[in-house]
Motif scaffolding. Structure first.
Motif, PDB file in Angstrom:
ATOM      1  N   ARG A 139       0.835  -1.206   0.000  1.00  0.00           N
ATOM      2  CA  ARG A 139       0.000   0.000   0.000  1.00  0.00           C
ATOM      3  C   ARG A 139       0.867   1.253   0.000  1.00  0.00           C
ATOM      4  N   ASP A 143       1.021   3.940  -3.140  1.00  0.00           N
ATOM      5  CA  ASP A 143       0.595   5.324  -2.914  1.00  0.00           C
ATOM      6  C   ASP A 143       1.716   6.314  -3.231  1.00  0.00           C
ATOM      7  N   GLU A 147       2.147   9.334  -6.837  1.00  0.00           N
ATOM      8  CA  GLU A 147       2.570  10.730  -6.926  1.00  0.00           C
ATOM      9  C   GLU A 147       3.627  10.952  -8.004  1.00  0.00           C
ATOM     10  N   ASP A 154      -4.612   1.443  -8.191  1.00  0.00           N
ATOM     11  CA  ASP A 154      -5.263   1.915  -6.970  1.00  0.00           C
ATOM     12  C   ASP A 154      -5.524   0.719  -6.065  1.00  0.00           C
ATOM     13  N   ARG A 377       1.950   8.656   6.070  1.00  0.00           N
ATOM     14  CA  ARG A 377       1.107   7.626   5.450  1.00  0.00           C
ATOM     15  C   ARG A 377       1.038   6.388   6.338  1.00  0.00           C
ATOM     16  N   TYR A 381      -2.333   4.647   7.793  1.00  0.00           N
ATOM     17  CA  TYR A 381      -2.687   3.235   7.605  1.00  0.00           C
ATOM     18  C   TYR A 381      -2.887   2.543   8.953  1.00  0.00           C
TER      19      TYR A 381
END
Length: 439
Positions: A139, A143, A147, A154, A377, A381
């Motif tokens: 994940r 993510d 960027e 996704d 991040r 999570y």
């Protein structure tokens, strides 16, 4: 070298565990009795009822055997709308991961479906993340890649149930394929390929490059006509083979012609891909799960999408498998992994001053700030999956991971400890990269 994790860093995690222990006991009791729904953990859930096969038979078979006519109930916690029931095909997925106790799967709908706000598609992947005690590495890297790169799968955390049994926390991902909302290519001769020096033999549509000896397999094409006599995809793949060989001839010479090399590749996508794999110190980064695409024969070669980080980002104790957060790893992969089945494109590219200059500029101007967001991040999570991770740990004991997984992973006593280990490794890795690439 990696420093030992300090006990004091676990205080916030310990407090959270103590405060939540009563609620978790209720959750775990409910999980054992089959009473848990998606609302209990705050995550959406997928509930699959198998039609003509048991879970044991599915897991005992090959990953490529497909089972049709299964029921899927989608409980969309936090995404609005009522629960929905669909019919799906299910199969296994993964190479090494298909041998692990907690399996990954692919599901396929009869028609395109949008899941949890992601683009509609027929095929979806359920990643078990068994080897990753934190459940966060895939994940996090997807993510971060979102960027930097044009096409990135996704993903969404879910709780998975099969035939009424809780199977754990899973990461639902978009499949890497050509299509709307996936890798959006338009030219009839467009191709998506994978550089795979480990499992190339599983595909009939493959070639071996003449210079590095790397294997490339055809994953998808816009034409999608390999079964026809005059196949556009087959001709495009043969053309790509010629161009890969030409690219490697230019790359592996002592006097490298940067103008010629840079005219054949999308330089920024190569640099973004490099930094993502280097940040993660991914031991697969030069041998398997390496995707590339080209939107027709007049396009340059693009790196991506990125994939497969469950055994990266500080997973292993050993330098060979990315255990040193201060290493120049991908650009010197032969120093760590040897020459067996590794593709050394980035070792060669970093011998070119123009590529080095471009890499430094892009890292300093764009990538460093993105990497610095990794800690936030991880915190997000942690809040998102805390209860689901506790339930997952009850079924899949974290202490069993070193027994069932290779590459000498770090050993953790609980999920909170593994998250703190990941957070510390990431901090040290960003510091090391910035010291090297920021001027």
């Amino acid at each position: 070298m990696r420093r030992p994790i300090l006990t004091g860093k676990y205080i916030r995690s310990a407090i959270a565990v103590i405060l939540g222990i009563a609620a978790l006991i209720l959750l775990l009791r409910a999980a054992r009795s089959g009473q848990v729904t998606q609302a209990d953990t705050g995550l959406p859930s997928l509930e699959i009822t198998l039609a003509d096969v048991s879970l044991e038979e599915l897991n005992a078979g090959t990953k490529d055997e497909r089972y049709e006519g299964n029921s899927l109930v989608i409980n969309s916690a936090g995404f609005g709308g009522p629960s929905a029931e669909k019919t799906v095909e299910i199969k296994g997925r993964g190479n090494n991961s298909w041998k692990m106790p907690k399996r990954s799967y692919q599901i396929r709908f009869d028609e395109k479906e949008s899941l949890f706000g992601m683009e509609p598609a027929k095929k979806w992947v359920l990643l078990a993340n068994y080897a990753d005690a934190s459940l966060m590495r895939n994940r996090l890297m997807l993510d971060l890649a979102g960027e930097l790169m044009d096409y990135v799968p996704d993903s969404q955390y879910v709780d998975l149930y099969v035939d009424g049994n809780y199977l754990g926390n899973y990461l639902l991902c978009e499949k890497i394929e050509i299509g709307t909302g996936r890798v959006e290519l338009t030219d009839r001769e467009s191709l998506l390929v994978e550089l795979d020096n480990y499992y190339y033999w599983e595909s009939e549509d493959r070639f071996q490059s003449s210079v590095s000896g790397s294997w490339f397999i055809l994953k998808d094409s816009v034409a999608d006509d390999l079964d026809q006599a005059d196949s556009i995809a087959e001709k495009a793949f043969a053309g790509l083979e010629d161009d890969i060989n030409r690219f490697e001839e230019l790359l592996y010479t002592e006097e490298k012609d940067w103008d010629a090399i840079s005219s054949m590749i999308d330089v920024e996508s190569f640099i973004s891909y490099y930094f993502l794999e280097e940040f993660a110190e991914n031991s697969d980064s030069c041998r398997t799960s390496i995707y590339l695409y080209r939107d027709g024969p007049d396009d340059t070669l693009h790196m991506g999408p990125v994939w497969d980080f469950d055994k990266a980002v500080g997973y292993s104790k050993r330098q060979k498998y990315g255990g040193d957060p201060e290493a120049d790893y991908v650009s010197r992969i032969e120093d760590y992994m040897g020459t067996d089945r590794n593709t050394t494109w980035f070792t060669e590219l970093f011998q070119i001053p123009e590529f080095q200059e471009a890499a430094c500029s892009i890292y300093e101007e764009k990538i460093e700030a993105i990497f610095l967001s990794a800690g936030e991040r991880i915190d997000a999570y942690s809040k998102e999956i805390r209860q689901s991770a506790a339930m997952n740990s009850e079924i899949w004991d974290i202490s069993d991971i070193p027994v069932n997984c290779d590459h000498e992973p770090y050993e953790y006593t609980c999920w909170e400890e593994s998250v703190e280990g990941l957070r510390q490794w990431v901090e040290e890795r960003v510091s090391s990269l910035s010291a090297r690439f920021c001027r």
